[in-house]
Design a protein around this motif. Structure first.
Motif, PDB file in Angstrom:
ATOM      1  N   MET A 219      49.053 130.341 105.106  1.00  0.00           N
ATOM      2  CA  MET A 219      50.078 131.483 105.451  1.00  0.00           C
ATOM      3  C   MET A 219      51.336 130.709 105.747  1.00  0.00           C
ATOM      4  N   VAL A 220      52.391 130.957 105.390  1.00  0.00           N
ATOM      5  CA  VAL A 220      53.759 130.334 105.961  1.00  0.00           C
ATOM      6  C   VAL A 220      54.236 131.012 107.386  1.00  0.00           C
ATOM      7  N   SER A 221      54.897 130.042 107.863  1.00  0.00           N
ATOM      8  CA  SER A 221      55.633 130.538 109.397  1.00  0.00           C
ATOM      9  C   SER A 221      56.296 131.691 109.027  1.00  0.00           C
ATOM     10  N   PRO A 222      56.289 132.843 110.196  1.00  0.00           N
ATOM     11  CA  PRO A 222      56.978 134.105 109.974  1.00  0.00           C
ATOM     12  C   PRO A 222      58.615 133.798 109.968  1.00  0.00           C
ATOM     13  N   HIS A 223      58.849 132.766 110.476  1.00  0.00           N
ATOM     14  CA  HIS A 223      60.382 132.197 110.750  1.00  0.00           C
ATOM     15  C   HIS A 223      60.743 132.002 109.272  1.00  0.00           C
ATOM     16  N   ASP A 224      59.671 131.509 108.300  1.00  0.00           N
ATOM     17  CA  ASP A 224      60.318 131.514 106.846  1.00  0.00           C
ATOM     18  C   ASP A 224      60.457 132.817 106.051  1.00  0.00           C
ATOM     19  N   ALA A 389      47.640 135.930 115.074  1.00  0.00           N
ATOM     20  CA  ALA A 389      48.945 136.299 115.163  1.00  0.00           C
ATOM     21  C   ALA A 389      49.897 136.085 113.964  1.00  0.00           C
ATOM     22  N   ARG A 390      49.857 134.840 113.586  1.00  0.00           N
ATOM     23  CA  ARG A 390      50.696 134.650 112.433  1.00  0.00           C
ATOM     24  C   ARG A 390      50.290 135.695 111.293  1.00  0.00           C
ATOM     25  N   ALA A 391      49.030 135.996 111.012  1.00  0.00           N
ATOM     26  CA  ALA A 391      48.793 137.037 110.018  1.00  0.00           C
ATOM     27  C   ALA A 391      49.466 138.251 110.194  1.00  0.00           C
ATOM     28  N   ASP A 392      49.157 138.644 111.515  1.00  0.00           N
ATOM     29  CA  ASP A 392      49.643 140.163 111.891  1.00  0.00           C
ATOM     30  C   ASP A 392      51.083 140.138 111.741  1.00  0.00           C
ATOM     31  N   SER A 393      51.959 139.119 112.049  1.00  0.00           N
ATOM     32  CA  SER A 393      53.235 138.968 111.796  1.00  0.00           C
ATOM     33  C   SER A 393      53.912 139.053 110.481  1.00  0.00           C
ATOM     34  N   GLY A 394      52.842 138.245 109.583  1.00  0.00           N
ATOM     35  CA  GLY A 394      53.224 138.205 108.269  1.00  0.00           C
ATOM     36  C   GLY A 394      52.996 139.497 107.561  1.00  0.00           C
ATOM     37  N   LYS A 395      52.047 140.279 107.969  1.00  0.00           N
ATOM     38  CA  LYS A 395      51.633 141.570 107.457  1.00  0.00           C
ATOM     39  C   LYS A 395      52.650 142.480 107.676  1.00  0.00           C
ATOM     40  N   ALA A 396      53.202 142.405 108.954  1.00  0.00           N
ATOM     41  CA  ALA A 396      54.412 143.503 109.353  1.00  0.00           C
ATOM     42  C   ALA A 396      55.376 143.191 108.567  1.00  0.00           C
ATOM     43  N   ILE A 397      55.794 142.025 108.437  1.00  0.00           N
ATOM     44  CA  ILE A 397      57.143 141.546 107.759  1.00  0.00           C
ATOM     45  C   ILE A 397      57.099 142.180 106.157  1.00  0.00           C
ATOM     46  N   ILE A 398      55.720 141.760 105.685  1.00  0.00           N
ATOM     47  CA  ILE A 398      55.799 142.163 104.234  1.00  0.00           C
ATOM     48  C   ILE A 398      55.687 143.592 103.795  1.00  0.00           C
TER      49      ILE A 398
END
Length: 412
Positions: A219-224, A389-398
């Protein structure tokens, strides 16, 4: 300790070299996603319903009025005159009164528009399903890679303790502690690998047309990922197919109500009649007309259609409110999940630093084994928390991107 960045780089190489065109580095190629979504049974079913709506629109444009042919043959016998062959034939066709055909065509077009939006919304929901399953697989795989690194660390620690024990610098209790920690980590690794395998099986079963790499990408960084959350939130409402379908359905019901109200005056039928009586002695041809007289049924049908139109308009308001709530929730979730990830990442960095210092202290003999194992366990827990937390953030953004139709959306 195995670097997470190195693990991620290794997993990404499992993708085919030609499939590099993707909107996010950790997502499957765009063209493969489009094919998988278009071939999903739910989307295919929605396409079939759209074809049915187009057929219905064609039927409404053509109308239900058809030519009716009616005829009879009679053998008549008259006293003192003999028998006669007699027949008659009537050909009639109803005709829509002015304005009705236009309303029918308009209702059909709106039905197609509603079905088109529903089909696009089904595709949108299927894209959300794919994103969820994909992130489940990436999350489970990332946890498995982390747990594998933890097992490797504890294997080295156990080996070091055994060497110390051989030099009488460690006790059997130390060996037991290190072995117990290793066994626990191995059990956690087995569970993580099982969850990763289960996630991959679910993804493959739901989307068999989507070729999967051997290993899930890191998983990429949510900042990306995109950070224009406010703009995406506005697009969620602007491009909502749910609102489009509800609006088209409300307009269709309104047109249908006008059509049913117009049908309180029935359509007339016109035609001509041919007859031959008394064996052909009497022949004739003439025009015929028929006009149904509407009653209470047509009046009540108009009342029903008007009520349905009012209901559809109110349901449009409900859908608009629901979509606004969803857009606001998407915006809030993207923001808060990003903050959570940033805070957990800070904790992971500190825990990794503490673990590294503790490991060096143990090697120098200044730290006990129990303190080392505690620091390793704490660092492992914060790394797992960061992955989640990275997965949750990525899911929310996508999800915000998919709901705004800026990713995985078909070309308009």
């Amino acid at each position: 300790m195995i670097s997470a960045a190195l693990l991620g780089a290794a997993s990404l190489t499992a993708w085919p070299a030609a499939a590099q065109d993707r909107q996010h580095a950790d997502l499957p190629p765009v063209e493969l996603v489009a094919s998988a979504l278009d071939n999903h049974p739910a989307v295919k079913a929605a396409e079939a319903r759209l074809a049915a709506a187009r057929a219905q629109a064609g039927m409404l444009a053509a109308g239900t009025h058809e030519v009716t042919v009616q005829g009879s043959y009679i053998r008549r016998t008259v006293n003192n005159e003999g028998g006669f062959n007699e027949f008659d034939a009537t050909i009639m066709r109803p005709f829509r009164l002015p304005g009705k055909a236009g309303l029918d065509r308009q209702a059909g077009d709106l039905g197609v528009k509603a079905a088109q939006n529903r089909m696009e919304d089904v595709r949108h929901q299927t894209a959300l399903l794919l994103a969820g399953l994909w992130y489940d697989w990436m999350t489970a795989s990332a946890l498995a890679r982390n747990d594998a690194a933890m097992v490797a660390n504890l294997e080295r620690a156990l080996a070091a303790v055994k060497r110390r024990a051989e030099m009488r610098d460690a006790s059997d209790l130390d060996i037991d502690q290190a072995a117990a920690a290793l066994a626990l980590a191995q059990g956690q690794l087995a569970q993580s690998r099982a969850l990763a395998a289960e996630a991959r099986v679910k993804l493959a079963a739901q989307f068999p047309d989507l070729p999967l790499p051997v290993d899930a990408p890191e998983m990429v960084s949510p900042h990306d990922l995109p950070q224009n959350f406010e703009e995406l939130r506005a697009l969620v409402i602007e491009r909502s197919h749910e609102i489009g379908a509800a609006r088209a359905e409300a307009e269709r019901q309104s047109v249908t109500a006008r059509r049913v109200k117009a049908d309180r005056i029935a359509d007339p039928s016109f035609g001509f009649r041919l007859f031959s009586e008394r064996g052909g002695i009497e022949k004739g041809v003439g025009l015929v007309a028929a006009m149904p007289l509407g009653g209470r049924h047509r009046s009540r049908a108009a009342d029903e259609a008007e009520a349905m139109a009012s209901s559809a308009q109110l349901e449009l308001g409900v859908v608009e409110r629901d979509v606004q709530v969803m857009a606001d929730a998407d915006l809030s979730n993207a923001r808060t999940r990003l903050i959570v990830w940033e805070q957990v990442t800070e904790a992971r960095i500190r825990a990794d630093s503490t673990s590294e210092r503790t490991r060096k202290g143990y090697q120098l003999g200044a730290i006990d084994l129990s303190d080392l194992l505690y620091a390793e366990r704490q660092a492992n827990e914060t790394r797992r928390a960061e992955i989640a937390a990275r997965a949750d953030s990525g899911k929310a953004i996508i999800k915000l991107e998919i709901d705004s139709h800026t990713i995985w959306a078909p070309a308009e």
